[in-house]
Design a protein around this motif. Structure first.
Motif, PDB file in Angstrom:
ATOM      1  N   LYS A  13      31.178  -9.501 -59.606  1.00  0.00           N
ATOM      2  CA  LYS A  13      30.773  -9.010 -60.923  1.00  0.00           C
ATOM      3  C   LYS A  13      29.810  -7.834 -60.827  1.00  0.00           C
ATOM      4  CE  LYS A  13      31.567 -13.479 -63.102  1.00  0.00           C
ATOM      5  NZ  LYS A  13      30.959 -14.725 -63.629  1.00  0.00           N
ATOM      6  N   CYS A  14      29.109  -7.720 -59.720  1.00  0.00           N
ATOM      7  CA  CYS A  14      28.199  -6.584 -59.548  1.00  0.00           C
ATOM      8  C   CYS A  14      28.961  -5.266 -59.455  1.00  0.00           C
ATOM      9  CB  CYS A  14      27.346  -6.778 -58.302  1.00  0.00           C
ATOM     10  SG  CYS A  14      26.090  -8.069 -58.456  1.00  0.00           S
ATOM     11  N   PHE A  15      30.222  -5.314 -59.041  1.00  0.00           N
ATOM     12  CA  PHE A  15      31.031  -4.110 -58.895  1.00  0.00           C
ATOM     13  C   PHE A  15      32.114  -4.000 -59.965  1.00  0.00           C
ATOM     14  CE2 PHE A  15      29.200  -4.840 -54.726  1.00  0.00           C
ATOM     15  CZ  PHE A  15      28.808  -3.566 -54.348  1.00  0.00           C
ATOM     16  N   ALA A  16      32.084  -4.889 -60.936  1.00  0.00           N
ATOM     17  CA  ALA A  16      33.102  -4.923 -61.988  1.00  0.00           C
ATOM     18  C   ALA A  16      32.469  -4.621 -63.342  1.00  0.00           C
ATOM     19  CB  ALA A  16      33.770  -6.300 -62.021  1.00  0.00           C
ATOM     20  N   PRO A  17      33.280  -4.247 -64.314  1.00  0.00           N
ATOM     21  CA  PRO A  17      32.736  -4.069 -65.671  1.00  0.00           C
ATOM     22  C   PRO A  17      32.397  -5.427 -66.275  1.00  0.00           C
ATOM     23  CG  PRO A  17      35.130  -3.780 -65.664  1.00  0.00           C
ATOM     24  CD  PRO A  17      34.723  -3.904 -64.236  1.00  0.00           C
ATOM     25  N   SER A 153      44.887  -2.339 -62.432  1.00  0.00           N
ATOM     26  CA  SER A 153      46.317  -2.126 -62.192  1.00  0.00           C
ATOM     27  C   SER A 153      46.579  -0.941 -61.266  1.00  0.00           C
ATOM     28  CB  SER A 153      47.057  -1.933 -63.517  1.00  0.00           C
ATOM     29  OG  SER A 153      46.537  -0.806 -64.215  1.00  0.00           O
ATOM     30  N   ASP A 154      45.729   0.085 -61.327  1.00  0.00           N
ATOM     31  CA  ASP A 154      45.907   1.259 -60.477  1.00  0.00           C
ATOM     32  C   ASP A 154      45.159   1.157 -59.154  1.00  0.00           C
ATOM     33  OD1 ASP A 154      47.517   2.539 -62.348  1.00  0.00           O
ATOM     34  OD2 ASP A 154      45.801   3.440 -63.373  1.00  0.00           O
ATOM     35  N   CYS A 155      44.375   0.090 -59.007  1.00  0.00           N
ATOM     36  CA  CYS A 155      43.606  -0.085 -57.767  1.00  0.00           C
ATOM     37  C   CYS A 155      43.435  -1.579 -57.476  1.00  0.00           C
ATOM     38  CB  CYS A 155      42.251   0.612 -57.853  1.00  0.00           C
ATOM     39  SG  CYS A 155      41.305   0.248 -59.358  1.00  0.00           S
ATOM     40  N   PRO A 156      44.523  -2.263 -57.115  1.00  0.00           N
ATOM     41  CA  PRO A 156      44.429  -3.698 -56.813  1.00  0.00           C
ATOM     42  C   PRO A 156      43.589  -4.008 -55.589  1.00  0.00           C
ATOM     43  CG  PRO A 156      46.593  -2.849 -56.227  1.00  0.00           C
ATOM     44  CD  PRO A 156      45.896  -1.757 -56.974  1.00  0.00           C
ATOM     45  N   ASP A 157      43.213  -2.957 -54.835  1.00  0.00           N
ATOM     46  CA  ASP A 157      42.338  -3.142 -53.678  1.00  0.00           C
ATOM     47  C   ASP A 157      40.897  -2.759 -54.007  1.00  0.00           C
ATOM     48  OD1 ASP A 157      43.236  -0.530 -54.000  1.00  0.00           O
ATOM     49  OD2 ASP A 157      43.226  -0.064 -51.873  1.00  0.00           O
ATOM     50  N   HIS A 158      40.516  -2.881 -55.266  1.00  0.00           N
ATOM     51  CA  HIS A 158      39.138  -2.656 -55.702  1.00  0.00           C
ATOM     52  C   HIS A 158      38.257  -3.765 -55.125  1.00  0.00           C
ATOM     53  CE1 HIS A 158      35.683  -2.246 -58.403  1.00  0.00           C
ATOM     54  NE2 HIS A 158      36.173  -1.094 -58.819  1.00  0.00           N
ATOM     55  N   LEU A 159      37.033  -3.422 -54.738  1.00  0.00           N
ATOM     56  CA  LEU A 159      36.134  -4.389 -54.123  1.00  0.00           C
ATOM     57  C   LEU A 159      35.891  -5.599 -55.022  1.00  0.00           C
ATOM     58  CD1 LEU A 159      34.253  -5.239 -51.835  1.00  0.00           C
ATOM     59  CD2 LEU A 159      32.466  -3.809 -52.857  1.00  0.00           C
ATOM     60  N   ALA A 160      35.746  -5.375 -56.323  1.00  0.00           N
ATOM     61  CA  ALA A 160      35.512  -6.494 -57.231  1.00  0.00           C
ATOM     62  C   ALA A 160      36.645  -7.511 -57.166  1.00  0.00           C
ATOM     63  CB  ALA A 160      35.351  -5.984 -58.664  1.00  0.00           C
ATOM     64  N   LEU A 161      37.881  -7.017 -57.073  1.00  0.00           N
ATOM     65  CA  LEU A 161      39.031  -7.916 -57.001  1.00  0.00           C
ATOM     66  C   LEU A 161      39.106  -8.595 -55.639  1.00  0.00           C
ATOM     67  CD1 LEU A 161      41.431  -9.040 -58.509  1.00  0.00           C
ATOM     68  CD2 LEU A 161      42.783  -7.087 -57.747  1.00  0.00           C
ATOM     69  N   GLU A 162      38.810  -7.873 -54.579  1.00  0.00           N
ATOM     70  CA  GLU A 162      38.823  -8.480 -53.243  1.00  0.00           C
ATOM     71  C   GLU A 162      37.803  -9.608 -53.154  1.00  0.00           C
ATOM     72  OE1 GLU A 162      40.445  -4.804 -50.467  1.00  0.00           O
ATOM     73  OE2 GLU A 162      38.303  -5.272 -50.435  1.00  0.00           O
ATOM     74  N   LEU A 163      36.611  -9.399 -53.699  1.00  0.00           N
ATOM     75  CA  LEU A 163      35.580 -10.431 -53.665  1.00  0.00           C
ATOM     76  C   LEU A 163      35.946 -11.613 -54.554  1.00  0.00           C
ATOM     77  CD1 LEU A 163      32.415  -8.138 -53.762  1.00  0.00           C
ATOM     78  CD2 LEU A 163      33.370  -9.349 -51.787  1.00  0.00           C
ATOM     79  N   ASP A 164      36.571 -11.334 -55.682  1.00  0.00           N
ATOM     80  CA  ASP A 164      37.010 -12.420 -56.555  1.00  0.00           C
ATOM     81  C   ASP A 164      38.099 -13.251 -55.876  1.00  0.00           C
ATOM     82  OD1 ASP A 164      36.664 -13.687 -59.142  1.00  0.00           O
ATOM     83  OD2 ASP A 164      38.691 -13.027 -59.596  1.00  0.00           O
ATOM     84  N   LEU A 165      38.989 -12.604 -55.135  1.00  0.00           N
ATOM     85  CA  LEU A 165      40.015 -13.334 -54.384  1.00  0.00           C
ATOM     86  C   LEU A 165      39.378 -14.235 -53.330  1.00  0.00           C
ATOM     87  CD1 LEU A 165      42.926 -10.788 -53.807  1.00  0.00           C
ATOM     88  CD2 LEU A 165      43.046 -12.968 -55.015  1.00  0.00           C
ATOM     89  N   LEU A 166      38.330 -13.748 -52.678  1.00  0.00           N
ATOM     90  CA  LEU A 166      37.611 -14.583 -51.719  1.00  0.00           C
ATOM     91  C   LEU A 166      37.073 -15.835 -52.398  1.00  0.00           C
ATOM     92  CD1 LEU A 166      35.493 -12.234 -49.410  1.00  0.00           C
ATOM     93  CD2 LEU A 166      36.891 -14.163 -48.675  1.00  0.00           C
TER      94      LEU A 166
END
Length: 227
Positions: A13-17, A153-166
């Motif tokens: 969440k620190c890197f997400a809106p 959608s244009d950046c599924p390798d965004h850090l916020a998403l990678e951390l959320d997947l973890l």
């Protein structure tokens, strides 16, 4: 005590809106203190990733963050930015298309790989969106029965998403996969850290978070080698 998956959820969440109410709740004194305690634990405990802590481990005294981070980073992490400041930084640096953006997207800091027998549109290219890293993340999300949020959608390798997947992996009992994901996917953060350093003091909070992630990644690697 904050569990490992919750620590990564906060980092995401620190890197997400996020909206103002969520950010105020996230960085409230008690909640943020619990998060920092979770960070200290992950930086120091040589235990399997995502495993439950024994009562003895819970009572263990751990080194302060000053042992792992610079004084400026520690000060920044102990005083997370208010929502207006966080929102301004996000708009200025985490939004695509701006000249001074510092987007936390893996594709922008990794090289397109060349796979024998496969046609690669930009072999050995770097700094482009939707590289093989992005395609891998999109396929991984789908394999877990999830979908990439519209804002990524244009950046599924965004850090916020990678951390959320973890965090999702750890909540789902996929500790081994989470450890492998951490080791394989977050190597690019070293290059991203260099980009943040160019922004100076205004990025100190995020540099501290990146150093936390790099430290956790190194600690997990050491734990695997000693197992």
């Amino acid at each position: 005590m904050m569990e490992d998956e919750a620590v990564f959820s906060v980092l995401s969440k620190c890197f997400a809106p996020v909206d103002e109410a969520d950010w105020k709740h996230l960085t409230g004194n008690a909640a943020w203190s619990e998060f920092l305690d979770g960070v200290r634990r992950l930086l120091q405990d040589d235990r399997p990733f995502g495993s439950a802590l024994s009562p003895l481990a819970r009572a263990r005294k751990r080194c302060p963050l000053q042992e792992f981070l610079s004084a400026g980073e520690v000060d920044a992490l102990f005083c997370p930015p208010p929502f207006a400041e966080k929102n301004l930084f996000f708009a200025r640096h985490f939004t695509g298309g701006l000249a001074d953006s510092a987007l936390p997207v893996e594709s922008l800091y990794s090289t397109w790989s060349v796979v024998p027998g496969e046609q690669t549109p930009f072999p050995q290219a770097k700094g482009l969106y939707l590289s093989d890293a992005a395609r891998y993340l999109r396929a991984l999300v789908a394999s877990m029965g999830l979908s990439v949020p519209d804002e990524f959608s244009d950046c599924p390798d965004h850090l916020a998403l990678e951390l959320d997947l973890l965090a999702v992996m750890l909540r789902s009992g996929m500790q081994r996969q989470a450890g492998q994901f951490l080791a394989e996917r977050l190597e690019w953060l070293t290059a991203y850290r260099m980009r943040l350093l160019e922004l100076g003091d205004e990025a100190r909070f995020y540099i501290g978070l990146i150093d936390v992630l790099l430290g956790i990644r190194a600690q997990q690697g050491a734990a695997v080698l000693s197992a």
